[in-house]
Design an enzyme around this catalytic site. Structure first.
Site, PDB file in Angstrom:
ATOM      1  N   GLU A 127     -48.822  13.533  14.399  1.00 23.94           N
ATOM      2  CA  GLU A 127     -48.090  14.802  14.428  1.00 23.94           C
ATOM      3  C   GLU A 127     -47.001  14.793  15.510  1.00 23.94           C
ATOM      4  O   GLU A 127     -46.781  15.784  16.187  1.00 23.94           O
ATOM      5  CB  GLU A 127     -49.035  15.996  14.655  1.00 23.94           C
ATOM      6  N   THR A 159     -45.416  11.733  18.269  1.00 25.29           N
ATOM      7  CA  THR A 159     -45.920  11.071  19.476  1.00 25.29           C
ATOM      8  C   THR A 159     -45.522  11.873  20.709  1.00 25.29           C
ATOM      9  O   THR A 159     -44.649  12.745  20.654  1.00 25.29           O
ATOM     10  CB  THR A 159     -45.295   9.666  19.615  1.00 25.29           C
TER      11      THR A 159
END
Lengths: 384, 404, 268
Positions: A365, A367
């Site tokens: 979702e 980094t």
């Protein structure tokens, strides 16, 4: 300014915690080992209405669509015993069901949202591709209109729930404007001809959660299955990710909390040099740092959820929450293993699993690096 | 009505805070204040060193009874399958002591049908009087009949103390009688005494909070003072030469008048053991390690003629049956000797064995909580200690035989 | 039919610790819970409702914060909830508690259709007091029959047939007619978890009705501390008897020493 949660939210936390400790915790280790979610837990989670948290009653949900804090609390409490279940439930709710509720037509909601919200069907969001990870704009999966149907071709990787989902949201390229791709989001039933599940990944952490490759070969999707209008994919995906980051943040708060609780328990039990190791400053500092990091993450997470519920722009807040929470979880689980010493490395102690699970959260979702870029871009544009 | 704090006297010393178990008192601006959680238990009143706390009782005329009219200690005898339960004999021992302190008679009341043989046995334990209400229908327990008959008898004879076994049956009818008589009933007492200094009140001590706390309770204004008594708490007395007076009342009861009937009584398939009555118990916990290793626990028990028991973990791991589990979720036991092998001694377990006379703990962890309450502790590997103990017991036995 | 369930809010006692020096329960951070066996009573009531239709009413006497316990009962599926709360109820023993609960039940019955049959279900006992007395005293106050220690129940028209664990080694199967009161054991069922929808409804669609001394028209001589015939005289932490001796030496020596001690104690 009020930091207290409502009585209803308190009850939701209490019951979810009891439920998670009773039914999820006992099988978490086994699920991690086998890379498989427990089917009995699946059934129970469905009965508890956890697949329909953010969806109104009339679409089969629990009616907490204006109470994202409750959503965060539930994910947090599930994450406190098993990060894999937190991500499975969370992805289904936040990046499949909720976008369908926000962007879907009434027909789409009747057809696709209700079975998702009741837990009849599990959802997955297919965005990432081999050559389009952090750079989501580079996706190559294409959709071409052929009569009343779109024909999808391409493949997606690392889709959470991908291999076990029945309803997918798929981002695909539907056109080109200059050098920029235009894309759209499609609702795809996994029973559709031409769709297949590729490799199921064997991961470092959140091992019980299903992560799969999804293959589309001339998958024909009716025109009415475009979510939020043709060509609006980019904006929709950004909105979906805004909400999804609250999920990851909440999962990490739960995970960090679990690491803290395990460490406190251990520090109060374990004796070395004739006293409890919790009496040593080296341990105390770690405990203090863990507590502070987790509490900051929790506050940011709830704040993002609060802003979402109050119609405020919460994109920046959810990025901050996701970044801070995933790094807090990483730090807390890292310390937890350290505090446990040799035992921390052993499968018999849960902190080993927590540590592996936390690492994943710094990557998926968006980094940590991407979050920092997003946050910095926003801040640099902001007037104070 | 409520707890009243004299603000001028209160020094804010917080002595009251530490005795309140309910969070019912707090200190605000250096003065004690009562919170909503107060249950009016009065612990703070006694704890206050400067007398700043009072219980204020609204003066409401209660129909108080004339306590002086009540005399004598009664025990209600429970029986089934024509056998008087052990707890009755245990209460006779304690009841005798109370009756002697009060200088009154000790009476056992029995409701039954064919208890003549049992009466002979019971007569040998120092009871002054036995009231035997006889009817074929009283063969088995019936709540309504027990409540009706006993309430009438109590109203007629006016005993000052009524003791009932805290068995399921005792705890079924005793509360209804206390309600009908509007008198106090203290449940599951583990200690009974007479406060001879004041008004000869019965001091009823019982565990609460699962045994973490003991409370002593009195019934000052109503009679009789009723208690249910936990089985296994008091010793069965020695037999003595003394014939009680036996009053037999034949009763004619119509079965049709009874609303709640016994349809049938089913024997439980598995033989139940009575851990509560065991004199010696050998118990094992996690430290035993495996079902295979469990055999040495059984062997030691056999040598000592003891019952085998287990901690919750031992039950969960399937080493021993549930009905032999000791602790908060199992049985509370009161043997003369309790040997805990490989049991760490979680509070839940300790609660169940606190009434044991002597506790021996064998555990390899010197910091195990069980050692805090063990009278004799052996730090060591039970797999070495237990066989050695068995050997020593064998040696002692043969030594004894040689002497003979 | 109405099914009344009487529940109590108690501190989660498994988590309660004691400060040994003061004898005080350390209550900080200890959550309040529904008395565990009372959840089984609620579950039974809900099963009866599902099997043959009934209105399930939960009652609790306690301070205002006991509302949480009733909300949880509502979340499990209970239809209505009443909280009996008043400063004057404080200090009640089982006699006063059963009187107060009976007033509420009678009041609710008076307000419903005439001669509606009813069943009262209580958990066997509460983990803080462990008395098991409120149930039978409530049955006496309501002048209805009771079956206690129930581990299984079946309906036959107006009659109920219950398996009771009144005897240790035998199951007593008993029959009575409604109205009646039963007290149940944990063995009777596994309580359900409140669903998310249940929790939301408990706060948004259902209510907890507060009843005080005046609304119950209670006789002040029978409630609270005044109405209690038992008085707590002293509270203390149990003393562990005897001295604690840790044996030392080789295994053989320790075992020898132990047998010696046990002989002196006249146990061997």
């Amino acid at each position: 300014m009020d930091f207290s949660i409502t009585k209803k939210q308190q009850m939701i936390r209490k019951i979810t915690r009891e439920f998670a400790e009773t039914y999820i915790a006992p099988v978490a280790e086994e699920s991690d080992k086998n890379s498989q979610l427990d089917p009995n837990v699946f059934k129970l989670i469905k009965e508890m209405n956890y697949f329909g948290i953010c969806i109104p009653r009339k679409y089969g949900g629990a009616g907490l669509h204006n109470d994202t804090i409750s959503f965060a609390i539930i994910v947090e409490e599930i994450g406190r015993v098993d990060a894999s279940w937190a991500i499975t439930v969370g992805v289904h709710c936040s990046v499949v069901a909720y976008p369908l509720y926000i962007f879907g037509t009434e027909e789409q909601k009747q057809k696709f949202l209700i079975p998702l919200a009741t837990g009849e069907k599990l959802g997955a969001f297919a965005l990432t591709e081999a050559n389009a990870g952090s750079d989501a704009a580079g996706i190559e999966t294409s959709a071409v209109l052929d009569g009343d149907e779109w024909v999808l071709n391409g493949s997606k990787i690392f889709a959470t729930n991908g291999g076990i989902a029945k309803t997918l949201l798929v981002a695909a390229k539907t056109g080109q404007r200059g050098r920029k791709s235009i894309f759209s989001v499609f609702i795809v039933d996994t029973d559709t001809k031409g769709f297949s599940v590729g490799v199921k990944e064997d991961k470092l952490g959140v091992r019980a959660s299903n992560t799969s490759e999804l293959v589309f070969q001339d998958v024909r999707v009716p025109k009415e299955n475009v979510l939020g209008g043709v060509g609006n994919g980019y904006q929709i995906v950004l909105k979906i990710l805004d909400f999804g980051r609250i999920l990851i943040a909440a999962q990490c708060v739960g995970l960090g909390q679990a690491a803290l609780e395990a460490s406190v328990k251990y520090a109060n039990e374990r004796e070395q040099f004739g006293r409890k190791i919790g009496k040593f400053q080296g341990i105390q500092w770690k405990i203090a740092d863990m507590g502070c990091a987790i509490e900051s993450a929790r506050l940011l997470t709830y704040k993002a959820a609060y802003m979402c519920d109050h119609g405020m722009d919460y994109g920046l807040a959810s990025s901050m929450a996701k970044l801070v929470a995933s790094e807090a979880a990483m730090q807390a689980t890292h310390y937890a293993v350290q505090i446990h010493g040799g035992y921390g490395l052993m499968k018999a102690y849960q902190v080993e699993r927590f540590f592996r699970d936390a690492k994943v959260a710094e990557i998926y979702e968006g980094t940590s690096e991407i979050q920092r870029m997003v946050i910095a871009n926003r801040l640099l544009r902001q007037t104070f | 009505m409520g707890i009243k704090i004299n603000k001028d006297l209160c020094t804010g010393c917080q002595s009251c805070l530490s005795v309140c178990n309910y969070g019912g008192i707090t200190i605000i601006n250096n003065v004690a204040a009562i919170t909503d959680e107060c249950t009016l238990c009065g612990a703070c009143v006694e704890a206050c060193p400067v007398g700043a706390i009072e219980i204020e009782m609204e003066e409401i005329a209660t129909e108080g009874v004339d306590v002086s009219q009540y005399r004598g200690v009664w025990i209600i005898g429970e029986h089934y399958n024509n056998k008087i339960q052990n707890v009755v004999y245990q209460m006779v021992g304690k009841g005798r002591e109370l009756a002697d302190k009060l200088q009154v008679n000790l009476t056992v009341v029995l409701l039954g049908s064919k208890l003549e043989e049992e009466l002979k046995e019971l007569s040998q334990y120092g009871v002054d009087e036995i009231i035997y209400v006889k009817s074929p229908i009283l063969k088995d327990y019936c709540t309504e009949l027990y409540v009706n008959i006993l309430t009438d008898l109590i109203n007629k004879h006016k005993p000052e103390i009524v003791l009932i076994g805290a068995t399921p049956i005792g705890r079924d009818f005793a509360p209804r009688i206390s309600k009908r008589l509007n008198t106090g009933l203290t449940a599951d007492c583990t200690g009974l005494d007479i406060d001879t200094k004041t008004r000869n009140l019965l001091l009823q001590t019982r565990p609460t909070w699962g045994g973490r706390i003991m409370a002593t309770i009195r019934t000052p204004h109503s009679r009789p003072q009723m208690s249910t008594v936990r089985p296994g708490m008091f010793k069965i007395p020695e037999k003595i030469e003394k014939q009680p007076q036996i009053k037999k009342i034949e009763m004619d009861i119509n079965e049709k008048d009874i609303i709640t009937k016994i349809v049938k009584i089913i024997k439980k398939e598995k033989k139940q053991i009575n851990l509560e009555d065991a004199e010696i118990i050998v118990a094992g916990g996690r430290g035993v390690g495996s079902k295979e290793n469990w055999k040495i626990i059984e062997e030691l028990a056999k040598k000592l003629n003891a019952e085998v028991a287990g901690s919750r973990v031992a039950v969960e791991l399937g080493w021993i049956d549930q009905d032999r589990q000791v602790g908060q979720t199992g049985k509370s036991v009161a043997p003369k000797l309790y040997i805990a092998c490989g049991i760490s001694g979680a509070i839940q377990h300790r609660v169940g064995i606190q009434c044991s006379d002597i506790i021996v703990a064998i555990n390899k962890d010197p910091n195990a909580a069980i050692f805090e309450m063990a009278h004799y502790g052996i730090v060591g590997d039970l797999h070495k200690v237990v066989p050695a103990l068995i050997e020593e017991l064998k040696r002692l036995k043969s030594e004894e035989e040689l002497k003979k | 039919m109405k099914v009344f369930v009487c529940i109590k809010q108690v501190p989660g006692v498994a988590e309660v610790k004691i400060d040994v020096t003061t004898g005080k329960l350390i209550r900080e951070g200890v959550p309040s819970i529904i008395n565990p066996v009372d959840k089984h009573a609620i579950e039974l009531a809900l099963q009866i409702k599902e099997e043959q239709g009934a209105e399930v009413i939960a009652l609790s006497m306690g301070p205002p914060q006991a509302e949480e316990a009733l909300r949880e009962a509502l979340a499990m599926g209970v239809d209505k909830a009443y909280l009996l709360t008043d400063k004057e109820f404080a200090g009640a023993d089982t006699l006063a508690t059963s009187y107060t609960l009976a007033l509420a039940i009678r009041k609710i019955l008076q307000e419903s259709e005439k001669n509606e049959k009813y069943l009262v279900i209580c958990g066997l006992q509460a983990i803080d007091g462990d008395t098991a007395q409120v149930g039978p005293e409530l049955a006496e106050e309501l002048n209805i029959p009771q079956i206690t220690y129930v581990q299984k129940i079946e309906f036959k028209g107006d009659k109920i047939i219950a398996e009771s664990a009144l005897r240790q080694d035998e199951v007593m199967v008993m029959e009575t007619r409604l109205p009646a009161l039963i007290t149940v054991l944990k063995e009777i069922n596994i309580p359900r978890f409140p669903t998310l929808i249940g929790i939301v409804d408990a706060y948004e669609k259902k209510e907890v009705v507060y009843l005080d001394t005046r609304q119950l028209n209670a006789d002040k001589r029978k409630i609270g501390l005044t109405g209690s015939q038992t008085q707590v005289w002293k509270i203390f932490v149990p003393q562990q008897k005897g001295e604690h001796i840790k044996l030392s030496g080789s295994v053989k020596e320790m075992v020898k020493q132990l047998c010696q001690y046990l002989k002196e104690d006249k146990i061997l």
